[in-house]
Motif scaffolding. Structure first.
Motif, short mmCIF file in Angstrom:
data_model
loop_
_atom_site.label_atom_id
_atom_site.label_comp_id
_atom_site.label_asym_id
_atom_site.label_seq_id
_atom_site.Cartn_x
_atom_site.Cartn_y
_atom_site.Cartn_z
N ALA A 122 -10.33 -5.31 3.30
CA ALA A 122 -9.11 -6.13 3.24
C ALA A 122 -8.00 -5.37 2.51
N GLN A 123 -6.77 -5.51 3.03
CA GLN A 123 -5.61 -4.82 2.42
C GLN A 123 -5.47 -5.19 0.94
N SER A 124 -5.78 -6.46 0.61
CA SER A 124 -5.64 -6.89 -0.78
C SER A 124 -6.56 -6.05 -1.68
N GLY B 295 6.52 3.62 5.19
CA GLY B 295 5.70 2.45 5.47
C GLY B 295 6.42 1.53 6.44
N ASP B 296 6.14 0.21 6.32
CA ASP B 296 6.72 -0.75 7.26
C ASP B 296 8.25 -0.80 7.19
N ALA B 297 8.84 -0.32 6.12
CA ALA B 297 10.31 -0.28 6.06
C ALA B 297 10.85 0.69 7.11
N PRO C 39 0.81 -1.23 0.00
CA PRO C 39 0.00 0.00 0.00
C PRO C 39 0.83 1.28 0.00
N SER C 40 2.00 1.27 0.67
CA SER C 40 2.81 2.49 0.71
C SER C 40 3.39 2.80 -0.66
N GLY C 41 4.07 1.82 -1.26
CA GLY C 41 4.69 2.04 -2.56
C GLY C 41 3.67 2.38 -3.63
N VAL D 218 8.80 -1.41 -8.64
CA VAL D 218 9.12 -2.84 -8.78
C VAL D 218 8.74 -3.58 -7.50
N ASP D 219 8.40 -4.85 -7.65
CA ASP D 219 8.12 -5.68 -6.48
C ASP D 219 8.62 -7.09 -6.76
N ARG D 220 9.30 -7.67 -5.78
CA ARG D 220 9.88 -9.00 -6.03
C ARG D 220 8.81 -10.08 -6.09
#
Ligand code: FAD
Length: 492
Positions: A101-103, A282-284, A12-14, A31-33
């Protein structure tokens, strides 16, 4: 070719950063792994402040249509209701917690991003970052193992709690991991539980919290102080039923789990959210208990704070040191959230019988007070947080009770009139209009005779007050703008 902004991580942050920056005309890569988007519901609570910001950015209506609204949080012991926390007192048009839901939140953000012409590059992992003078060198590894080296003017690290970028850059992440085990499950509950309230059941040595997702489905979160759940597999409906029956006095049948998990609470945040040309968010940058439903919201708001500043620095409208205010504004907000969730966790988890008796006695008394109810509702909704006292608010003045750095309430259609890519000056006074017009491109002027007949308000794209004053404060407005922004060239 140098990429203006590379965003690492499409949670959600990115995604918020990508939506915001691309809408402001900045070329971004995100990008996301992970090869596919996550289907886990994780963060369920969307708070009022997030809704205020996302509505004017195009996805609030869909979120509202899909989510379920909780207008209060009831505190119980057994089957006895001690007191409600009246969330509907939030001073916001979104005076509730939206359960979604976050999704789904991520899907809507990604769809908005696609409408703006940007696609998340999936299966792409950042394996190294090397900050240089004018750029950051980043290595990307694709799903097949192929490597690509790119240069970016700025990098946004929204790569989650185990952030590779944070570790590579050596940014510390101090804090602690709490000893208690928690479980959560999204499931069906047949029983007499309200569908428009969060229900929190307190017992000596633990709690059960039940969040209504709509149509009979609930998120249940609980502690397991007596070790009723053995093993470490994801909990089943039968196991959740055991925890429910142990603490909750409202009979119910639990079934059809579609997602469950065990977790421990980490309570940590970085000491700075900027490492040269890399911004952490965010969570980072911060993790804490999910119990208050704050985490994802803080991350989204990090990115709304950062994006307009970054866009204005990149296109030369703002001075480079505006970017330092991202960390200096957000860190105090984050510290407060981490502290408040830690206190909540300690109170809810206490196994001390005296403390349990005390909270049962004190909760109704405290919550009978208007001031406590109002403060609690505003805090949950993240509408009382602001940036008063930070460098950017210095010399910004105020009008009435509103001071520079405060959240501007969305009254009289104000948010719909905001220019989300520049500062918006609401005024009816000619001298102030003249200053505003001399900052064309940095400031958009709106006539506001009805809103503020005598004074003026300069509002940031993220809905916080930049500066405000009276009709004689034209020089003060000009001075404040001069400090942070680049005066447009005069064209003859
Ligand atoms: C079990 C569980 C329950 C939760 N419940 C709640 C809740 O009820 N309420 C709440 O507010 N919060 C809750 N949270 C927290 C919430 O999910 C987070 O706050 C939110 O996901 C943070 O979003 P983010 O975008 O910052 O990070 P994330 O969602 O973690 O996204 C980070 C992304 O970065 C990607 N990534 C990581 N490393 C790299 C790399 N090197 N290169 C490229 N991509 C990379 C990952 O694949 C991921 O997609 C919960 C979390 C968990 C695990």
């Amino acid at each position: 070719m140098t990429i203006p902004v590379l965003i690492v991580g499409a949670g959600p942050s990115g995604l918020t950063a990508a939506v915001e920056l691309s809408r402001l005309g900045v070329d971004v890569r995100i990008v996301d792994r992970a090869v596919r988007p996550s289907t886990e519901s994780r963060a369920l609570a969307v708070q009022a402040r997030t809704m205020e910001l996302l509505r004017v950015r195009g996805i609030g209506d869909e979120m509202l249509a899909l989510g379920n609204q909780a207008r209060a949080a009831g505190l119980y012991t057994g089957d006895r209701k001690l007191a409600p926390i009246e969330l509907h007192r939030m001073p916001s048009r979104f005076n509730f917690i939206l359960m979604l839901a976050q999704s789904e939140t991520e899907r809507l953000l990604a769809e908005q991003l696609a409408r703006q012409g940007v696609k998340v590059e999936r299966g792409v992992e950042v394996t190294s970052v090397r900050p240089g003078g004018d750029t950051v060198a980043v290595t990307l590894r694709g799903a097949e193992g192929a490597e690509e080296r790119v240069e970016a003017s700025f990098v946004i690290a929204t790569d989650g709690p185990r952030s590779t970028l944070r570790k590579t850059l050596g940014v510390p992440f101090p804090g602690r991991t709490l000893p208690q085990d928690y479980v959560l499950a999204d499931l069906h509950i047949d029983g007499d539980l309200p569908e428009d309230e969060v229900s929190i059941f307190l017992a000596r040595g633990g709690f059960v919290a039940v969040f209504p997702m709509g149509r009979g489905r609930f998120r249940m979160m609980a502690t397991d102080p007596d070790g009723l759940l053995d093993g470490d597999a994801d909990p089943t409906a039968e196991q959740m039923q055991r925890l429910y029956d142990r603490t909750v006095g409202v009979p119910a049948r639990l079934h059809d789990v579609n997602w469950s998990s065990r977790f421990r609470i980490n309570s940590r945040h970085v000491p700075t959210m900027r490492a040269g040309r890399v911004f952490l968010g965010g969570d980072a940058a911060h993790v804490h208990s999910p119990a208050g439903g704050q985490g994802m919201n803080v991350g989204i708001q990090d990115m709304v704070n950062l994006s307009w500043k970054l866009a204005m620095v990149l296109d030369g409208r703002a001075r480079a040191d505006l970017l330092d205010t991202y960390s200096s504004e957000r860190l105090p907000v984050i510290r407060t959230v981490v502290r408040f969730t830690e206190i909540g966790t300690r109170v809810f988890n206490s196994t001390n019988p005296v403390l349990h008796a005390l909270r049962i006695r004190l909760a109704p008394k405290a919550l009978a007070r208007n001031a406590v109810q109002n403060a609690a509702a505003a805090m949950f909704g993240q509408v009382s947080a602001g940036y008063r006292g930070d460098a950017l608010a210095e010399g910004g003045g105020g009008v009435g009770a509103l001071r520079a750095g405060d959240r501007v309430p969305d009254v009289g259609g104000l948010y719909d009139a905001l220019d989300l890519g520049a500062l918006t000056l609401f005024t009816a006074g000619q001298a102030i209009v003249d200053v505003g017009r001399s900052w064309d491109g940095v400031v958009s002027v709106r006539d506001a005779a009805a809103l503020t007949p005598d004074g003026w308000l300069l509002v940031r794209p993220d809905g916080y007050l930049a500066a405000a004053g009276g009709p004689g404060d034209a020089a003060m407005l000009d001075r404040w703008l001069e400090r942070w922004f680049v005066r447009p060239a005069v064209t003859i």
